[in-house]
Write an enzyme that holds these catalytic residues in place. Structure first.
Site, mmCIF file in Angstrom:
data_model
loop_
_atom_site.group_PDB
_atom_site.id
_atom_site.type_symbol
_atom_site.label_atom_id
_atom_site.label_comp_id
_atom_site.label_asym_id
_atom_site.label_seq_id
_atom_site.Cartn_x
_atom_site.Cartn_y
_atom_site.Cartn_z
ATOM 1 N N ASP A 165 65.245 62.017 9.728
ATOM 2 C CA ASP A 165 65.113 62.788 8.487
ATOM 3 C C ASP A 165 64.323 64.064 8.738
ATOM 4 O O ASP A 165 63.151 64.017 9.120
ATOM 5 C CB ASP A 165 64.414 61.932 7.429
ATOM 6 C CG ASP A 165 64.567 62.495 6.017
ATOM 7 O OD1 ASP A 165 64.507 63.730 5.860
ATOM 8 O OD2 ASP A 165 64.749 61.697 5.082
ATOM 9 N N HIS A 196 68.547 63.166 6.789
ATOM 10 C CA HIS A 196 68.364 63.123 5.339
ATOM 11 C C HIS A 196 69.711 63.200 4.609
ATOM 12 O O HIS A 196 70.621 63.900 5.030
ATOM 13 C CB HIS A 196 67.484 64.294 4.912
ATOM 14 C CG HIS A 196 67.048 64.259 3.493
ATOM 15 N ND1 HIS A 196 66.027 63.455 3.046
ATOM 16 C CD2 HIS A 196 67.496 64.937 2.403
ATOM 17 C CE1 HIS A 196 65.859 63.639 1.755
ATOM 18 N NE2 HIS A 196 66.747 64.527 1.337
#
Length: 228
Positions: A165, A196
């Site tokens: 992420d 993400h």
């Protein structure tokens, strides 16, 4: 069903998209792009799974009715500006009002909350600050900054964490896991190779395999804790 209006605890009101007539409730918490087609689609999805689902407009204090996308630089700039001006405290209060509104619509057995991105952090805060019966957060940003609230979790919480992420560095992920792993009510699923928003259909980092895995786990989680 047309959008409904919910009274805020501190005055004023905000709109929310509602879908479904199920006996359990689901509060769907927006990303930084507002209650757009993606969020309305997710709300409809949860309605199709047997829930009365509702997605409130959390940016209403800045600009009501935001419905932008992740497809242009202009929209990204606007989304980040809205995010920077957003109050998590006020947003969580609005979500709590949404839960109350949803419970008042009909005799719902239980109510859950699910959020993505910004909503992933707010789903965590709903687990610490509200009476929702279960909560799920997808790639929540900034949970590490609110771990002092972890002891308040008394209902089941499931977090999906993207290992790569770009908005949640490895050290933040490690802090979240270390702080929450001792609570038997918390489950953490990690997707080591994903970035993400891996579950946002059509998004840059969408992973069909990981999204399918995460969504299946989420469905089972809510079926157990909201319908079981």
């Amino acid at each position: 069903m047309p959008d409904v209006t919910i009274e805020a605890a501190d005055g004023g009101s905000f709109s929310a998209y509602v879908s479904g007539t199920g006996s359990a409730g689901m509060v769907v918490i927006q990303e930084i792009f507002g209650v757009n087609d993606v969020m309305r689609g997710l709300t409809d999805y949860w309605a199709s799974k047997g829930y009365t689902a509702i997605c409130p407009d959390l940016f209403w204090r800045q600009e009501p009715g935001i419905q932008i996308s992740d497809k242009t630089d202009e929209h990204w700039k606007k989304a980040f500006a809205l995010y920077q001006g957003f109050s998590e405290t006020k947003g969580t209060e609005d979500l709590i009002q949404t839960v109350k509104f949803l419970r008042g619509m009909r005799s719902l057995k239980k109510v859950g909350a699910i959020g993505y991105c910004l909503g992933g952090k707010l789903a965590y805060l709903m687990a610490t600050r509200s009476d929702v019966d279960a909560a799920v957060g997808y790639y929540g940003v900034g949970i590490d900054k609110s771990l002092d609230e972890a002891s308040a979790i008394t209902k089941p919480l499931l977090l999906h964490i993207a290992g790569k992420d770009g908005f949640v560095p490895p050290e933040a992920q490690a802090q979240v896991k270390a702080a929450l792993s001792k609570n038997p009510l918390v489950e953490i699923e990690t997707y080591p190779d994903d970035d993400h928003a891996f579950a946002r259909t059509g998004g840059q980092h969408y992973s069909e395999a990981s999204a399918t895995r995460a969504n299946a786990r989420t469905e089972a989680f809510f079926a157990e804790h909201l319908k079981g």
